[in-house]
Design a protein around this motif. Structure first.
Motif, short mmCIF file in Angstrom:
data_model
loop_
_atom_site.label_atom_id
_atom_site.label_comp_id
_atom_site.label_asym_id
_atom_site.label_seq_id
_atom_site.Cartn_x
_atom_site.Cartn_y
_atom_site.Cartn_z
N ALA A 27 0.83 -1.19 0.00
CA ALA A 27 0.00 0.00 0.00
C ALA A 27 0.87 1.25 0.00
N THR A 28 0.27 2.37 -0.38
CA THR A 28 0.93 3.66 -0.24
C THR A 28 0.89 4.08 1.23
N VAL A 29 2.01 4.58 1.73
CA VAL A 29 2.08 5.05 3.11
C VAL A 29 1.98 6.57 3.09
N TYR A 30 0.91 7.08 3.69
CA TYR A 30 0.74 8.52 3.88
C TYR A 30 1.12 8.83 5.32
N TYR A 31 1.88 9.88 5.50
CA TYR A 31 2.37 10.19 6.84
C TYR A 31 2.00 11.63 7.20
N VAL A 32 1.43 11.78 8.39
CA VAL A 32 1.01 13.10 8.87
C VAL A 32 1.71 13.37 10.20
N GLU A 33 2.31 14.56 10.31
CA GLU A 33 2.83 15.02 11.59
C GLU A 33 2.16 16.35 11.92
N MET A 34 1.76 16.51 13.17
CA MET A 34 1.12 17.76 13.63
C MET A 34 1.77 18.19 14.94
N TYR A 35 2.22 19.43 14.94
CA TYR A 35 2.93 19.95 16.12
C TYR A 35 2.14 21.13 16.67
N PRO A 36 1.85 21.10 17.96
CA PRO A 36 1.05 22.20 18.53
C PRO A 36 1.79 23.53 18.45
#
Length: 549
Positions: free
Chosen positions: A55-64
């Motif tokens: 599968a395609t790996v989608y990566y999300v990072e969120m920093y406050p």
């Protein structure tokens, strides 16, 4: 002096999804939720391999977001481009195998990760290409999901999406919101869907179903069936897969059909097969009647009721030497004789592709509206052998030996042929191929297959009085015959080897189990390497005499 990011870390989310499942949209929705909530957010993706090998790996990072400290030289965080094993807070997998791959790659870990996975299966190429039943045990995947994550949220999110006339990404988005694994409100998630502006109502409906599913316990592995009281065979559940409601309903329908077949076979077939149904009721044991009816219908559709008569004659020859009360030899013979007699050739392929039920199924899967135009394009790659096998015997042999004909076909089909089944020309071409069915009994391959079937049946008949279990295993060796082209050639070679081994095993103790093991080895790989090793091991064993009763 303390740094502005001291003690802080980003929220990390990995999404594993296949083409057409909206993984990119899901990642964009999550980023939108984060940014609306005052977070720095970033999404990246690494494409998987085609043909369902990854599968395609989608990566999300969120920093406050935070007020910088005095002396800080950077006001925005530097976010990673790819998930780091052991450092992922949430893993979202669109299918159960992908959840297993996420655990295997270290993305999901028991100390940190909330794993959200759909429990439906989309079989990988390795599973589909296996000569035997190559499906991975879904129970093993469920066990890994529970053990390999801090929290596991599982449901058939694909079915939930279909129920809402949406795509799985919306249902998974709802599961993420319902999991509580990220510090955002439900309203923020729903606002992200509305802001996208496409398929809003359907997406919100799927989101709500996914949100509710996240509140329920994830499914547990199905326990292996216990041995029946008083002994007897243990019921077999292939792959020990979690029970699917549709499969359960189909199994119940087949159980009822078997009950009717045992007493009134004629009620289950049309008027053309009434004589055959009457014969099944009169001549064959009740336990085999349901299988015989399936075989009768299959052979009649494949060729004609006269072909069905030939099928019943063959099964009757096995029934005549069936001395076991369970009629296993007759029942398995009914199954495997029908499968072999209905071998796949170009006529059968054309016939299947233009069936109304198939076209209607494609329309339903594509969600085509009534009256909406739809094109179905088939990719075909005919070989000289397939053409020769369809022709009358003498002409087919000449074509198979003709070098110039082979060269001409090679030039025409080296890149394959695309046929529009729903177009006039394409449909007419396939219809004309299917119309060759009446002359199939005079074709080159038909004669070859019938001779092979007769030799196989005679071997089983001859062995049955000596070793009933071995005769049953000889019948089941038909499972090895698969595919077309090179795959079929290899399978025929393996089948021939098994039949030669069966001759050597007659009269030996444990012959049936040995042949079953050789058959499993033959199904392990297309090239026959495992079968060759198994035969070498068999040759090295001292011959065991049968037990004397």
């Amino acid at each position: 002096m303390s740094s502005w990011n001291e003690g802080r870390r980003p929220i990390t989310i990995a999404i594993l999804a296949m083409g057409g499942e909206g993984g990119g949209v899901l990642a964009d929705w999550i980023v939108d939720v984060g940014e609306r909530s005052g977070y720095h957010a970033q999404t990246t993706s690494v494409a998987g391999v085609a043909q369902r090998t990854g599968a395609t790996v989608y990566y999300v990072e969120m920093y406050p977001d935070a007020e910088p400290h005095e002396g800080d030289v950077r006001r925005e965080p530097v976010l990673s481009l790819f998930p780091t094993p052991g450092e992922v807070d949430v893993v979202i997998a669109s299918e159960l195998m992908e959840a297993g791959r996420a655990i295997q790659r270290g993305f999901a870990t028991p100390d940190r990760t909330t794993l959200i996975a759909s429990t439906n299966r989309v079989y990988s190429m390795d599973e589909k290409l296996a000569l035997g039943d190559g499906r991975v045990d879904s129970n093993a995947l469920l066990e890994a999901a529970h053990a390999g994550a801090k929290r596991f949220i599982g449901a058939d999110f694909m079915q939930l999406a279909l129920d809402a006339h949406s795509v799985i990404s919306a249902a998974l988005f709802g599961a993420l919101a319902g999991s509580g694994a990220v510090p955002f409100s439900r309203d923020a998630f729903e606002d992200a869907i509305r802001a996208a502006g496409k398929g809003v109502e359907a997406s919100l409906a799927a989101f709500a179903l996914g949100y509710d599913a996240a509140q329920r316990p994830a499914p547990r592995p199905v326990a292996a069936p216990a041995a029946p009281a008083g002994g007897g065979p243990v019921p077999i559940t292939i792959g020990r897969r979690p029970i699917d409601p549709a499969e359960e309903a189909a199994a119940e329908a087949e159980r009822r059909r078997s009950e009717v077949a045992a007493t009134d076979p004629a009620s289950l077939v049309g008027p053309r097969l009434q004589p055959q149904a009457a014969r099944i009721a009169e001549e064959f044991p009740t336990t085999a009647r349901s299988m015989l009816l399936h075989g009768a219908v299959r052979t009649a559709v494949y060729q004609s009721p006269a072909y069905t008569d030939r099928y019943l004659d063959r099964v009757a020859r096995l029934a005549a030497v069936d001395t076991d009360g369970s009629a296993r030899l007759t029942t398995e013979g009914a199954r495997h004789i029908a499968l072999w007699m209905c071998y796949q050739d170009t006529i059968q392929v054309a016939q299947q592709k233009i069936r109304r039920r198939r076209i209607e199924g494609v329309r339903a899967e594509a969600k085509a509206a009534p009256g909406q135009l739809m094109n179905v394009r088939e990719y075909l790659h005919p070989q000289v052998e397939e053409i020769a096998d369809t022709l009358p015997t003498r002409l087919g042999r000449w074509v198979a030996r003709s070098r110039w004909f082979g060269a001409a076909v090679g030039r025409l089909t080296r890149n394959g042929i695309v046929v529009n089944t729903t177009g006039i020309i394409g449909f007419t071409l396939l219809w004309a191929m299917a119309m060759f069915r009446p002359i199939r009994p005079r074709s080159l391959r038909f004669g070859r297959e019938q001779a092979a079937i007769e030799a196989w049946l005679e071997k089983a008949r001859a062995v049955a009085p000596i070793d009933y279990d071995l005769a049953c295993e000889i019948v089941e060796c038909q499972r090895v015959l698969k595919g077309y082209g090179e795959t079929h050639h290899h399978s025929v070679e393996s089948f021939t080897t098994l039949m030669e081994a069966a001759d050597r095993l007659v009269g030996r103790a444990g012959a049936a189990g040995t042949l079953a093991g050789l058959r499993s080895a033959a199904l392990a790989d297309e090239e026959g390497a495992a079968l060759e090793q198994a035969l070498l091991a068999l040759d090295a064993e001292p011959e065991r005499a049968p037990a004397v009763s």
